[in-house]
Design an enzyme around this catalytic site. Structure first.
Site, PDB file in Angstrom:
ATOM      1  CD1 TRP A  87      -2.352   2.118   0.401  1.00 53.47           C
ATOM      2  CD2 TRP A  87      -3.484   0.391   1.568  1.00 53.47           C
ATOM      3  NE1 TRP A  87      -3.804   2.347   0.801  1.00 53.47           N
ATOM      4  CE2 TRP A  87      -4.388   1.145   1.297  1.00 53.47           C
ATOM      5  CE3 TRP A  87      -4.096  -1.072   2.259  1.00 53.47           C
ATOM      6  CZ2 TRP A  87      -5.810   1.175   1.626  1.00 53.47           C
ATOM      7  CZ3 TRP A  87      -5.291  -1.093   2.593  1.00 53.47           C
ATOM      8  CH2 TRP A  87      -6.083  -0.020   2.469  1.00 53.47           C
ATOM      9  CG  PHE A  88       3.145   2.221   3.548  1.00 50.09           C
ATOM     10  CD1 PHE A  88       1.861   2.524   3.752  1.00 50.09           C
ATOM     11  CD2 PHE A  88       3.812   1.975   4.598  1.00 50.09           C
ATOM     12  CE1 PHE A  88       1.089   2.284   4.944  1.00 50.09           C
ATOM     13  CE2 PHE A  88       3.293   1.905   5.975  1.00 50.09           C
ATOM     14  CZ  PHE A  88       1.900   2.121   5.969  1.00 50.09           C
ATOM     15  NE  ARG A 196      -0.813  -2.089  -5.043  1.00 47.35           N
ATOM     16  CZ  ARG A 196       0.511  -2.575  -4.911  1.00 47.35           C
ATOM     17  NH1 ARG A 196       0.482  -4.031  -5.120  1.00 47.35           N
ATOM     18  NH2 ARG A 196       1.300  -1.961  -4.905  1.00 47.35           N
TER      19      ARG A 196
HETATM   20  C1  LIG Z   1       0.482  -6.389  -9.410  1.00 46.90           C
HETATM   21  C2  LIG Z   1       1.440  -5.548  -8.955  1.00 46.90           C
HETATM   22  C3  LIG Z   1       2.813  -5.922  -8.713  1.00 46.90           C
HETATM   23  C4  LIG Z   1       3.988  -5.014  -8.390  1.00 46.90           C
HETATM   24  N1  LIG Z   1       5.079  -5.709  -8.204  1.00 46.90           N
HETATM   25  C5  LIG Z   1       6.147  -4.829  -7.584  1.00 46.90           C
HETATM   26  C6  LIG Z   1       7.642  -5.373  -7.507  1.00 46.90           C
HETATM   27  O1  LIG Z   1       7.773  -6.464  -7.622  1.00 46.90           O
HETATM   28  N2  LIG Z   1       8.376  -4.374  -7.135  1.00 46.90           N
HETATM   29  C7  LIG Z   1       8.238  -3.141  -6.744  1.00 46.90           C
HETATM   30  O2  LIG Z   1       8.906  -2.567  -6.366  1.00 46.90           O
HETATM   31  N3  LIG Z   1       6.950  -2.546  -6.828  1.00 46.90           N
HETATM   32  C8  LIG Z   1       6.089  -3.485  -7.497  1.00 46.90           C
HETATM   33  N4  LIG Z   1       4.809  -3.049  -7.503  1.00 46.90           N
HETATM   34  C9  LIG Z   1       4.623  -1.522  -7.424  1.00 46.90           C
HETATM   35  C10 LIG Z   1       4.312  -0.691  -8.348  1.00 46.90           C
HETATM   36  O3  LIG Z   1       5.757  -0.730  -8.998  1.00 46.90           O
HETATM   37  C11 LIG Z   1       3.980   0.823  -8.034  1.00 46.90           C
HETATM   38  O4  LIG Z   1       5.085   1.241  -7.145  1.00 46.90           O
HETATM   39  C12 LIG Z   1       2.599   0.900  -7.197  1.00 46.90           C
HETATM   40  O5  LIG Z   1       1.764   0.243  -7.787  1.00 46.90           O
HETATM   41  C13 LIG Z   1       2.455   2.245  -6.984  1.00 46.90           C
HETATM   42  O6  LIG Z   1       1.822   2.705  -8.297  1.00 46.90           O
HETATM   43  P1  LIG Z   1       1.968   4.247  -8.773  1.00 46.90           P
HETATM   44  O7  LIG Z   1       3.509   4.602  -8.697  1.00 46.90           O
HETATM   45  O8  LIG Z   1       1.073   4.587  -9.993  1.00 46.90           O
HETATM   46  O9  LIG Z   1       1.240   5.036  -7.546  1.00 46.90           O
HETATM   47  P2  LIG Z   1       1.686   6.484  -7.047  1.00 46.90           P
HETATM   48  O10 LIG Z   1       3.021   6.193  -6.258  1.00 46.90           O
HETATM   49  O11 LIG Z   1       0.556   6.918  -6.088  1.00 46.90           O
HETATM   50  O12 LIG Z   1       1.793   7.589  -8.056  1.00 46.90           O
HETATM   51  C14 LIG Z   1       0.400   7.751  -8.820  1.00 46.90           C
HETATM   52  C15 LIG Z   1       0.999   8.271 -10.310  1.00 46.90           C
HETATM   53  O13 LIG Z   1       1.746   9.555  -9.928  1.00 46.90           O
HETATM   54  C16 LIG Z   1       2.744   9.624 -10.881  1.00 46.90           C
HETATM   55  N5  LIG Z   1       4.012   9.707 -10.240  1.00 46.90           N
HETATM   56  C17 LIG Z   1       4.242   9.295  -8.919  1.00 46.90           C
HETATM   57  N6  LIG Z   1       5.669   9.487  -8.539  1.00 46.90           N
HETATM   58  C18 LIG Z   1       6.396   9.688  -9.765  1.00 46.90           C
HETATM   59  C19 LIG Z   1       7.641   9.770 -10.096  1.00 46.90           C
HETATM   60  N7  LIG Z   1       8.668  10.101  -9.161  1.00 46.90           N
HETATM   61  N8  LIG Z   1       7.871  10.124 -11.364  1.00 46.90           N
HETATM   62  C20 LIG Z   1       6.884  10.177 -12.268  1.00 46.90           C
HETATM   63  N9  LIG Z   1       5.563   9.923 -12.242  1.00 46.90           N
HETATM   64  C21 LIG Z   1       5.273   9.827 -10.886  1.00 46.90           C
HETATM   65  C22 LIG Z   1       2.570   8.239 -11.820  1.00 46.90           C
HETATM   66  O14 LIG Z   1       1.927   8.691 -12.815  1.00 46.90           O
HETATM   67  C23 LIG Z   1       1.926   7.222 -11.051  1.00 46.90           C
HETATM   68  O15 LIG Z   1       1.017   6.480 -11.639  1.00 46.90           O
HETATM   69  C24 LIG Z   1       3.624  -3.691  -7.869  1.00 46.90           C
HETATM   70  C25 LIG Z   1       2.316  -2.999  -8.367  1.00 46.90           C
HETATM   71  C26 LIG Z   1       1.374  -4.211  -8.361  1.00 46.90           C
HETATM   72  C27 LIG Z   1       0.058  -3.446  -8.841  1.00 46.90           C
END
Ligand SMILES: Cc1cc2nc3c(=O)[nH]c(=O)nc-3n(C[C@H](O)[C@H](O)[C@H](O)COP(=O)(O)OP(=O)(O)OC[C@H]3O[C@@H](n4cnc5c(N)ncnc54)[C@H](O)[C@@H]3O)c2cc1C
Length: 233
Positions: A87-88, A196
């Site tokens: 989640w984090f 999720r």
């Molecule tokens: C099925 C599944 C498997 C996964 N497996 C792994 C894994 O094996 N290892 C792992 O490390 N993680 C894993 N993750 C986590 C994934 O990589 C993301 O970190 C997590 O889903 C958060 O998504 P997000 O970055 O879209 O969300 P948020 O962090 O809330 O960001 C929301 C949106 O803001 C934008 N954004 C935020 N920060 C930035 C930035 N720094 N630069 C540019 N745009 C930004 C992007 O558009 C992003 O979609 C997994 C996630 C899922 C759902």
């Protein structure tokens, strides 16, 4: 919605064996989306009408997403540590978590229901999760419980002997429950639910995402419908 979450009291949905999602407070409505968009034309509405529903669908379809940021949901969540770690990863939002430095750790740990004990088949990226025999399901639950009991007994021994909680907690497994507050706007919440509550997400966090989705749909029904139609992956 993927499942019908069990609402235990108003504003609280029970999840897994000891967890919940509680909507602590929300400042969220479909109208906030409409007014954020209509300010471009110096217009403001006090009530939704059909054209506003169309506007929300248009914004969602064309991915004009900033009008979905003018609202806030504050959730109180209790979940296993491994769920909280997933989640984090969602950076757009604010978290405050229970501290195992300052407070005694909980003695509640996640033991899956027999039907949730599963095997992992296939390759990374295309795993499927299959049910296991009832014997394996039961022995898995027993193994988990034995480890939890031993880990918590060690934790208590260390704390009683004067070891700092911040160090004693090292013996606790990721199945231990934690609690946090999460404040998030609808745009980021939709991203969370998309990722999720999807079939590719781990089953345990999916249950939590289903609960979050339930509260979102209640507060912003038109936005939720448009999200389901155009945005969710
Ligand atoms: C099925 C599944 C498997 C996964 N497996 C792994 C894994 O094996 N290892 C792992 O490390 N993680 C894993 N993750 C986590 C994934 O990589 C993301 O970190 C997590 O889903 C958060 O998504 P997000 O970055 O879209 O969300 P948020 O962090 O809330 O960001 C929301 C949106 O803001 C934008 N954004 C935020 N920060 C930035 C930035 N720094 N630069 C540019 N745009 C930004 C992007 O558009 C992003 O979609 C997994 C996630 C899922 C759902």
């Amino acid at each position: 919605m993927a499942v019908s979450p069990e609402v235990i009291t108003e504003g609280t949905i029970r999840v897994l064996d000891h967890g919940f999602v509680r909507l602590d407070e929300a400042m969220a409505s479909d109208l906030s989306v409409v007014n954020a968009a209509r300010v471009s034309f110096a217009r403001r509405k006090d009530a939704m009408d059909e054209s506003d529903e169309g506007l929300i669908r248009f914004l969602m379809r064309e991915r004009h997403e900033t009008p979905f940021e003018h609202n806030a949901f504050r959730f109180h969540v209790r979940c296993p540590i491994f769920v909280a770690r997933e989640w984090f990863r969602h950076r757009i939002g604010s978290f405050n978590e229970f501290s195992m430095r300052y407070a005694r750790a909980t003695d509640e740990f996640y033991v899956p229901e027999p039907e949730d004990v599963r095997s992992q088949v296939g390759k990374p990226g295309s795993y499927s999760f299959e049910t296991v025999s009832s014997e394996l399901a039961e022995s898995t639950r027993e193994e988990l419980q034995a480890v939890y009991d031993a880990a918590y007994a060690a934790y208590e021994r260390l704390v009683e002997q004067g070891v700092a909680r911040e160090l004693a907690r090292c013996v606790l497994p990721v199945g231990a429950y934690t609690e946090f507050y999460w404040t998030v706007n609808a745009r980021s919440l939709m991203n969370f639910v998309s990722l999720r509550a999807a079939e590719t997400a781990q089953r345990e966090i999916r249950r939590y995402a289903d609960a979050v989705e339930h509260f979102f749909a209640e507060a912003m029904p038109v936005t939720f419908d448009a999200f389901s139609q155009y945005r969710r992956t």
